[in-house]
Design a protein around this motif. Structure first.
Motif, mmCIF file in Angstrom:
data_model
loop_
_atom_site.group_PDB
_atom_site.id
_atom_site.type_symbol
_atom_site.label_atom_id
_atom_site.label_comp_id
_atom_site.label_asym_id
_atom_site.label_seq_id
_atom_site.Cartn_x
_atom_site.Cartn_y
_atom_site.Cartn_z
ATOM 1 N N SER A 157 0.803 -1.430 0.033
ATOM 2 C CA SER A 157 0.037 0.039 -0.138
ATOM 3 C C SER A 157 0.868 1.324 0.116
ATOM 4 O O SER A 157 0.229 2.181 0.154
ATOM 5 C CB SER A 157 -0.907 0.053 1.209
ATOM 6 O OG SER A 157 -1.973 -1.349 1.246
ATOM 7 N N SER A 171 -8.164 2.538 7.518
ATOM 8 C CA SER A 171 -8.718 1.363 6.942
ATOM 9 C C SER A 171 -9.038 0.466 7.869
ATOM 10 O O SER A 171 -9.403 -0.876 7.735
ATOM 11 C CB SER A 171 -7.227 0.664 6.221
ATOM 12 O OG SER A 171 -6.762 1.372 5.408
ATOM 13 N N SER A 240 -2.356 -3.760 -6.430
ATOM 14 C CA SER A 240 -2.090 -3.047 -5.337
ATOM 15 C C SER A 240 -1.646 -1.712 -5.635
ATOM 16 O O SER A 240 -1.147 -1.419 -6.853
ATOM 17 C CB SER A 240 -1.278 -3.858 -4.353
ATOM 18 O OG SER A 240 0.260 -3.773 -4.925
ATOM 19 N N THR A 266 -13.118 -9.276 -6.724
ATOM 20 C CA THR A 266 -12.338 -8.710 -5.670
ATOM 21 C C THR A 266 -12.370 -9.285 -4.312
ATOM 22 O O THR A 266 -13.388 -9.040 -3.479
ATOM 23 C CB THR A 266 -12.791 -7.198 -5.494
ATOM 24 O OG1 THR A 266 -12.942 -6.644 -6.904
ATOM 25 C CG2 THR A 266 -11.493 -6.416 -4.741
ATOM 26 N N SER A 269 -8.785 -7.717 -0.849
ATOM 27 C CA SER A 269 -8.547 -6.234 -0.232
ATOM 28 C C SER A 269 -7.742 -6.443 0.985
ATOM 29 O O SER A 269 -7.165 -5.343 1.355
ATOM 30 C CB SER A 269 -9.976 -5.761 0.189
ATOM 31 O OG SER A 269 -10.811 -5.660 -1.050
ATOM 32 N N THR A 274 -6.942 -3.558 -4.746
ATOM 33 C CA THR A 274 -8.208 -2.611 -4.550
ATOM 34 C C THR A 274 -8.757 -2.521 -5.946
ATOM 35 O O THR A 274 -7.924 -2.571 -7.148
ATOM 36 C CB THR A 274 -7.681 -1.251 -4.230
ATOM 37 O OG1 THR A 274 -8.976 -0.212 -4.569
ATOM 38 C CG2 THR A 274 -6.656 -0.685 -5.163
ATOM 39 N N ARG A 276 -10.443 -0.109 -7.382
ATOM 40 C CA ARG A 276 -10.463 1.095 -7.730
ATOM 41 C C ARG A 276 -9.916 1.590 -9.121
ATOM 42 O O ARG A 276 -10.436 2.063 -9.795
ATOM 43 C CB ARG A 276 -9.800 2.183 -6.686
ATOM 44 C CG ARG A 276 -9.909 3.634 -6.731
ATOM 45 C CD ARG A 276 -9.667 4.388 -5.753
ATOM 46 N NE ARG A 276 -8.228 4.036 -5.191
ATOM 47 C CZ ARG A 276 -7.038 4.393 -5.472
ATOM 48 N NH1 ARG A 276 -6.922 5.325 -6.486
ATOM 49 N NH2 ARG A 276 -5.997 4.046 -4.816
#
Length: 688
Positions: A157, A171, A240, A266, A269, A274, A276
């Protein structure tokens, strides 16, 4: 099935693409610019992207050496390379993010850094233990495992130790292994010191260091960008932030990128993945071509209908990037739903049903038993053994590590020069007969049958390569070497036992989804709405692994004679064909504690014990002026309420209870479990 390479090379572009459906063809024809493929389960995404690459090479738009296809497992990368070779396309680099980064890091390190690349530590546990020791932290094996996972999450991350407390709070990851965020931030820093002192790097450093070199050395970045001009990234929902940053550096502002993914799948996580980047791709690249693959060629309409129904009930947690599948196969058997008195009887019934399927002609290798946690596998291993059915546990001993496989490869390698005029299937059978293979499986089970199944998998692979490529023995040996490096094992004849996470990307004719009860699906540790939504997606992945036969079951009680208080998963509300569970209102974040308390029954724990523990924790946290999670995490209270320990040694084996917690709260916890009132003196002994 792909045509032999020689035939592919002689085809026109239209003839090559005639093998695709209209949506797949739309993917294959879009050779330039940003492309986003939203591919539902079983819709042929790998077929679409491999034909896209083959088409690009065929018409001269791509030089194979300038294409980099990135997947998330070595097995998937090996499968992609195999398919490209079957399409007559060699030279394309199909690798995982880590494999591609390590190749580049190893090549550029001597000139960019100097010397050789430091050794990659195989395991984090010793380094985590050393870092914890330097900080004076008391950690057990389970705490080290949880802390190692947190180190990985922070690094992928791109979160520094200084940023960790803020990021963990955002988170909702507070209280990992019973430590507060500030302590974990210190451990992250000391962990890096321990690596430096040992002159080692970890798995995530391969990506971080490659990102660093590409960021700081424009000459290195230019070399990589001249090498790779066309990019394909599969499973884009699992990217990621660190992997995405590496991809950006590879691209260098270019947009010749094709991404493929399914937001409904997904399920990683917790590792930093992600969706996104997939869902926001059209916003990142406004000129992107977006293609939806919705035709499901894998599963029967009965299975597809259930998968669609599951997603339809996801509410606001269903992504707009998800697709509604359209079944293309003929109608099949109805999905079976079964409830059993206890876990043992559930396993016995599954084994009996598997035996029926095998007698009806379904191969054992086309049957899978999928569960939420690896601890559930033992009951099914025992039940299948008692039923005389072979099995393999996915995640167990690797195929290419087995002695019989290693010995067989040595024999095949030695026979290359003496193949003569015999076909590949003939020579492989001759060679492996001397190693113990026979045309018919042995009547014996256990190790004897497992050995035969390993050798037979090599025979079947030889048959497949001969049919698809006209391969000879030398090519088979080369294929085995590549598959060994990628751990891309051939199919072994036995029922597969696997967790739902490990099953992703795989498929079987028959799938048993077991333990489908609240507390397991969703698992009791899923304490936020987002975590529960991911559990739903995990069930969706399990359902869509089935081609034809699907059975979903649960046990009302964990043990024989136990209270039958478990209920079918809340995800099956309105789907489960019985009146066993009443309608359940959708929970909100504010109702998280109430929902968790209600799930205690499904874990065979006592709700009253759980409530007493929660009240004790709240009082203790108030007296210490600390957040409640720093005393004990919710999942730890669940475990205690389930186990109801009577001695400290029983308490010590539960997850989230280390020596420090035992010393601070052990006596109090046992008293609360017994239902005793705590005296003021007992509370005052709690260390601050």
């Amino acid at each position: 099935m792909s045509a032999p390479a020689a035939t592919i090379e002689s085809m026109s572009a239209d003839q090559l693409l005639d093998a695709l459906d209209p949506d797949q063809r739309a993917v294959a024809e879009q050779l330039t610019g940003p492309v986003c493929v939203l591919a539902g389960a079983g819709t042929g995404k790998t077929r679409a992207v491999t034909y896209r690459i083959a088409h690009g090479v065929h018409v001269g738009a791509y030089n194979p050496q300038t294409v980099l296809a990135v997947t998330f497992t070595a097995r998937a990368a090996g499968e992609m390379r195999t398919r490209l070779r079957d399409l007559g396309v060699g030279g394309v680099q199909a690798r995982t993010f880590h494999a591609a980064a390590l190749r580049q890091l190893s090549y550029f390190w001597p000139s960019a850094i100097g010397g050789g690349v430091p050794r990659i530590a195989e395991h984090k546990a010793p380094l985590i233990g050393e870092a914890a020791g330097r900080l004076g932290l008391s950690v057990d094996r389970l705490a080290i495992r949880d802390l190692a996972a947190e180190v990985e999450w922070a690094k992928v991350s791109m979160i520094t130790p200084d940023d960790y407390p803020r990021a963990s709070a955002a988170s909702d990851r507070s209280g990992v292994a019973g430590f507060d965020p500030t302590t974990i931030a210190r451990l992250l820093s000391v962990y890096e010191d321990a690596k430096t002192d040992r002159n080692v790097i970890d798995f995530e450093d391969v990506l971080l260091l490659t990102v660093g070199i590409l960021s700081e050395r424009p000459d290195v970045a230019d070399t990589v960008r001249r090498q790779y001009r066309h990019f394909v990234v599969d499973e884009f929902q699992d990217v990621s932030p660190l992997q995405h940053r590496l991809l950006e550096l590879w691209l260098g502002g270019r947009d010749d990128l094709c991404v493929v993914g399914d937001a409904a799948q997904t399920i990683y996580s917790f590792t930093g993945a992600t969706a996104r980047y997939l869902t926001e791709f059209p916003r990142t690249y406004p000129e992107a071509t977006v293609v939806r693959l919705v035709r499901d060629y894998r599963s029967t309409p009965q299975v597809v209908s259930l998968a669609n129904a599951l997603l339809a009930r996801a509410g606001r947690y269903r992504s707009a990037a998800s697709v509604e599948l359209q079944a293309q196969r003929p109608s099949g058997p109805a999905v079976r739903f079964e409830a059993h008195d206890d876990a043992e009887s559930e396993a016995t019934a599954v084994a009996a049903r598997a035996a029926e399927l095998i007698r009806s002609g379904v191969s054992a290798s086309e049957i899978a038993v999928l569960y939420r946690t690896n601890a559930q596998s033992e009951a099914y291993e025992q039940a299948l053994s008692q039923a005389g059915i072979g099995y393999l546990v996915r995640g167990g001993e690797r195929f290419f590590s087995r002695k019989e496989v290693r010995d067989a490869i040595v024999l095949l390698r030695g026979a290359v020069r003496s193949q003569g005029e015999s076909t590949l299937p003939e020579v492989v059978r001759d060679v492996l007969t001397s190693a113990g293979w026979a045309p018919e499986p042995p009547a014996a089970r256990g190790a004897v049958r497992e050995r035969w199944e390993s050798l037979n998998a090599l025979v079947q692979l030889a048959d497949d390569l001969h049919h698809t490529r006209g391969a000879d023995l030398a090519q088979l040996v080369a294929e085995l070497g590549e598959r060994s490096a990628a751990q891309h094992a051939p199919t072994v004849d036995g029922v597969t036992l696997a967790s739902l996470h490990a099953a992703k990307g795989l498929e079987w004719d028959a799938v048993f989804l077991v333990g489908a009860s609240d507390g397991l699906l969703p698992i009791s540790m899923a304490e936020t709405d987002e975590a529960v939504a991911e559990e739903r997606r995990l069930l969706y992945v399990g359902i869509t692994r089935a081609r034809e036969h699907l059975q979903i079951s649960y046990a009302r009680s964990r043990n024989a004679g136990g209270r039958g208080t478990r209920r079918p998963s809340r995800f099956l509300d309105g789907i489960w064909p019985s009146d066993e569970r009443p309608p359940r209102r959708r929970r909100s974040k504010g109702a998280r504690a109430e929902a968790l308390a209600s799930s205690i029954a499904e874990e065979d724990a006592d709700p009253e014990v759980f409530e007493r523990l929660r009240a004790w924790r709240a009082q203790t946290a108030q007296e210490l002026d600390r957040p409640a999670f720093t005393v004990l995490h919710d999942s730890t209270l669940v475990a205690i309420a389930a186990a109801q320990p009577t001695h400290l040694r029983q308490l010590a084996i539960l997850r989230g209870i280390g020596p420090t917690k035992i010393e601070a709260y052990g006596a109090q916890i046992l008293a609360v479990v017994r239902g005793e009132e705590l005296t003021e003196g007992a509370r005052s002994d709690t260390p601050v």
